[in-house]
Scaffold this active site. Structure first.
Site, PDB file in Angstrom:
ATOM      1  CG  ASP A  13      -1.621   1.261   1.514  1.00  0.00           C
ATOM      2  OD1 ASP A  13      -1.597   2.146   0.634  1.00  0.00           O
ATOM      3  OD2 ASP A  13      -2.226   1.386   2.597  1.00  0.00           O
ATOM      4  CE  LYS A  76      -1.713   6.920  -3.331  1.00  0.00           C
ATOM      5  NZ  LYS A  76      -2.146   6.067  -2.216  1.00  0.00           N
ATOM      6  CD  GLU A 181      -5.072   3.736  -2.134  1.00  0.00           C
ATOM      7  OE1 GLU A 181      -5.906   4.522  -1.634  1.00  0.00           O
ATOM      8  OE2 GLU A 181      -3.953   4.103  -2.528  1.00  0.00           O
ATOM      9  CG  ASP A 207      -8.545   5.260   2.727  1.00  0.00           C
ATOM     10  OD1 ASP A 207      -7.992   5.732   3.743  1.00  0.00           O
ATOM     11  OD2 ASP A 207      -7.902   4.789   1.769  1.00  0.00           O
TER      12      ASP A 207
HETATM   13  P1  ADP Z   1      -2.211   7.150   4.069  1.00  0.00           P
HETATM   14  O1  ADP Z   1      -3.223   8.223   4.138  1.00  0.00           O
HETATM   15  O2  ADP Z   1      -0.890   7.651   3.622  1.00  0.00           O
HETATM   16  O3  ADP Z   1      -2.668   5.946   3.315  1.00  0.00           O
HETATM   17  P2  ADP Z   1      -2.622   5.852   6.661  1.00  0.00           P
HETATM   18  O4  ADP Z   1      -3.865   5.236   6.211  1.00  0.00           O
HETATM   19  O5  ADP Z   1      -1.607   4.971   7.282  1.00  0.00           O
HETATM   20  O6  ADP Z   1      -1.850   6.665   5.560  1.00  0.00           O
HETATM   21  O7  ADP Z   1      -3.009   7.000   7.695  1.00  0.00           O
HETATM   22  C1  ADP Z   1      -2.069   7.758   8.343  1.00  0.00           C
HETATM   23  C2  ADP Z   1      -2.742   8.662   9.343  1.00  0.00           C
HETATM   24  O8  ADP Z   1      -3.373   7.852  10.331  1.00  0.00           O
HETATM   25  C3  ADP Z   1      -1.769   9.565  10.048  1.00  0.00           C
HETATM   26  O9  ADP Z   1      -2.275  10.885  10.085  1.00  0.00           O
HETATM   27  C4  ADP Z   1      -1.707   8.964  11.448  1.00  0.00           C
HETATM   28  O10 ADP Z   1      -1.459   9.960  12.428  1.00  0.00           O
HETATM   29  C5  ADP Z   1      -3.098   8.404  11.595  1.00  0.00           C
HETATM   30  N1  ADP Z   1      -3.172   7.330  12.604  1.00  0.00           N
HETATM   31  C6  ADP Z   1      -2.435   6.209  12.660  1.00  0.00           C
HETATM   32  N2  ADP Z   1      -2.770   5.479  13.744  1.00  0.00           N
HETATM   33  C7  ADP Z   1      -3.740   6.183  14.383  1.00  0.00           C
HETATM   34  C8  ADP Z   1      -4.486   5.968  15.583  1.00  0.00           C
HETATM   35  N3  ADP Z   1      -4.274   4.913  16.329  1.00  0.00           N
HETATM   36  N4  ADP Z   1      -5.406   6.899  15.925  1.00  0.00           N
HETATM   37  C9  ADP Z   1      -5.600   8.000  15.173  1.00  0.00           C
HETATM   38  N5  ADP Z   1      -4.936   8.250  14.059  1.00  0.00           N
HETATM   39  C10 ADP Z   1      -4.008   7.365  13.656  1.00  0.00           C
HETATM   40 MG    MG Z   2      -4.069   4.905   2.410  1.00  0.00          MG
END
Ligand code: ADP
Ligand code: MG
Length: 616
Positions: A13, A76, A181, A207
């Site tokens: 991912d 991205k 996704e 998402d």
């Molecule tokens: P992307 O958007 O790049 O696909 P992710 O889906 O991994 O990335 O999301 C990342 C975001 O999720 C970051 O802003 C991170 O702070 C937040 N995040 C990760 N774990 C938690 C959690 N336990 N509670 C709240 N926010 C979280």
């Molecule tokens: Mg993502």
């Protein structure tokens, strides 16, 4: 399904803010999310350059505060786009690193590395992250990893998908499949296998990631996936939540210490890092403390936040998310009661309040959240990778299908869009249509490829054009084939062939062509609806003009064959020429005539003349 490769394959991912890699473990009969060298399951999509080294992931993110100009993230948002793209121009303002226009209007990132200026294309930056994910997997599996399924947002166009494949190639990875996704997340939950009947199953994927918010409505029927609607906000996510907390604490710091830290980037950056950590904690705890030594002018920062206060300062943002959910369902024309499964994706959907609001919206429905939301996409990609691999038998077989987001076709005479592959056609797909030349002895045809839903080709998005030449001397109406093929990664190639001579030409719609964003696709589909009546009128006129043109041609041909004087008297002759001239003017739009009756009357007149000529 044909098996595509031998050996190990992982699912990656490649996220805007964080990336995640997973693998199907045959001997354990389950998917393993692979942690990095810091023990984290997700790795920042961040690359940094210094005087001494290049850093990727956590190390790069950790030094961002002290080296902002040479710390690159958000690649991205740039991939597969032109520099002049509005989105790039807007995003550019927000980045501390430099982006300039390169050859063919491709964006180029400029950093200082080992004391020298270095220019990087976007694929290179993404390849460094993919390479890092590959290393993480190799360290865990203790063997080389060559193949990967990589995910992209549902709305990525073929230029963005192709650039993602290229990034994989630069990283030495063979991207065996690109999947969207939300589809990957649905696969992770095996939702395609929950179907007891043949009935269509509606899946809502929510998402909320680091910097983006995407919702999609998928349908599954007979194990086939379709993306029915997408909506979202390209600048809404966890980072906005962090910013709300930062703002809150800046105010508090000012109140307590009578100093304003908002003009100090380093202090803000440290506070933001602490806030992100605190936010994560609040997803499981109901209160959190934040401590930063010597945050500003030697003053320590010490504070706390309750989950209730956290929810309060972010409520507006959460509510905006719910409005988007509603819009997506409206677009998909699906009642919320008809949604079978709601899937949580993205790190920010771990936030309990977000889950609560979403569950309430769906009238208390249980959400699919047993797989960590920020790991679900990589999880599904790993399942898909296993399905495509040789020698893996345990994974339940499923067929993966995406669809064309817009209709694809070519421009015909008179600016008419002729659709070869309609919108929402399952890919991969290959279709051939036969077209005809419009002039006698025409030696070449220009083929313009468009995507869109409007009847007028020029109202759609031009993807590219090419010329098929070398026709043998032939009358108007000489046939040639046009073939559209879109592969499973959504990459389009268009070819044309004159069967009589065997002459061929083709193009592949690739990186540097103008492609559309999700928002633009949505807008185009809506516009097509709005302009339905106008388009119908245009099509009727275009068709009549075509028929007029045909009649003029036939009459001229008939007149050549016969001795005109033997058939017609002078008056009749004059009448015929005047009708032909009037018709020619109409076809050429000489007199800006818009009344369809005039066109149709003229056509009827010519048709009866042609009839007379043919019978004599
Ligand atoms: P992307 O958007 O790049 O696909 P992710 O889906 O991994 O990335 O999301 C990342 C975001 O999720 C970051 O802003 C991170 O702070 C937040 N995040 C990760 N774990 C938690 C959690 N336990 N509670 C709240 N926010 C979280
Ligand atoms: Mg993502």
């Amino acid at each position: 399904m044909a098996k595509k490769y031998k050996g190990c394959a992982v699912g990656i991912d490649l996220g805007t803010t964080y990336s995640c890699v997973a693998v199907w473990q045959e001997h354990l009969n389950r998917v393993e999310i692979i942690h990095n060298d810091q023990g984290n399951n997700t790795t920042p999509s961040c690359v940094a350059f210094t005087v001494h080294e290049r850093m990727i992931g956590d190390a790069a993110k950790n030094q961002a505060a002290t080296n902002p100009e040479n710390t690159v993230f958000d690649s991205k948002r740039l991939i597969g786009r032109k520099y002049s793209d509005d989105i790039v121009q807007k995003d550019k303002m927000l980045w501390p690193f430099k982006v300039i226009a390169g050859a063919n209007d491709k964006p180029v990132i400029v950093v200082k590395y080992k004391g020298e200026e270095k220019q990087l294309c976007v694929e290179e930056v993404s390849s460094m992250i993919l390479g890092k994910m590959r290393e993480i997997a190799e360290a865990f599996l203790e063997k080389p990893v060559k193949n990967a399924v990589v995910t992209v947002p549902a709305y990525f166009n073929d230029s963005q998908r192709k650039a993602t494949i290229d990034a994989g190639a630069i990283a030495g990875l063979n991207v065996v499949r690109i999947i969207s996704e939300p589809t990957a997340a649905a696969i992770a939950y095996g939702l395609d296998r929950r179907n007891s009947s043949v009935e269509e199953r509606n899946i809502f994927v929510f998402d909320l990631g680091g910097g983006t918010f995407d919702v999609s409505l998928l349908t599954i029927q007979d194990k086939n996936y379709h993306v029915k609607a997408t909506a979202g906000n390209s600048h809404l996510g966890g980072e906005d939540i962090d910013n709300k907390m930062v703002k809150y604490f800046v105010k508090e710091f000012k109140r307590k210490n009578k100093v304003d830290i908002s003009g100090n980037p380093r202090a803000l950056r440290r506070l933001r890092t602490a806030c992100e950590r605190a936010k994560r904690t609040l997803s499981s705890a109901i209160t959190v403390t934040v401590e930063i030594d010597a945050l500003f002018e030697g003053i320590d920062f010490y504070s706390s936040m309750t989950r209730a206060r956290f929810e309060e300062i972010n409520l507006e943002l959460f509510e905006e998310c719910m409005e988007t959910v509603e819009r997506c369902l409206t677009d998909a024309e699906i009642e919320k009661s008809s949604v079978h499964d709601v899937v949580l994706v993205g790190g920010s959907s771990r936030i309990p309040k977000v889950q609560k609001l979403l569950q309430d919206f769906f009238n208390g429905k249980d959400l699919c959240k047993s797989i960590n939301p920020d790991e679900a996409v990589a999880y599904g990609a790993a399942v898909q990778a296993a399905l495509l691999s040789e020698g893996i038998k345990n994974v339940p077989n499923l067929v993966l299908l995406d669809v064309t987001p817009l209709s694809l076709g070519i421009e015909l005479e008179g600016d008419v869009m002729s659709v070869v592959i309609p919108r929402n056609t399952t890919i991969p797909v290959k279709r051939t249509e036969v077209y005809n030349t419009v002039d006698d002895n025409q030696s070449a045809v220009d083929i313009s490829v468009y995507e869109g839903e409007r009847t007028r080709a020029s109202d759609n998005n031009l993807l590219g054009f090419f010329t098929l030449s070398g026709f043998s001397r032939a009358l108007r109406g000489h046939p040639f084939d046009v073939t559209f093929a879109m592969d499973e990664n959504g990459i389009l190639s268009v070819s044309a062939e004159d069967k009589t001579t065997g002459n061929k030409n083709k193009i592949t719609i690739s990186n540097n062509k103008d492609r559309l964003s999700a928002g633009e696709i949505e807008r185009m589909i809506q516009e097509a609806d709005i302009y339905k009546v106008e388009d119908k009128k245009f099509l009727r006129k275009a068709k009549t003009k075509n028929d007029l043109d045909d009649c003029i041609y036939e009459i001229r041909k008939a007149l050549k064959k016969h001795d005109i004087n033997s058939i017609l008297c002078r008056e009749e002759k004059e009448e015929m020429w005047s009708a032909i001239n009037r018709a020619t003017d109409l076809v050429d739009e000489k007199n800006e005539q818009d009344d369809m009756v005039v066109f149709e009357d003229c056509l009827n007149e010519l048709r009866s003349m042609l009839e007379r000529l043919k019978t004599t």
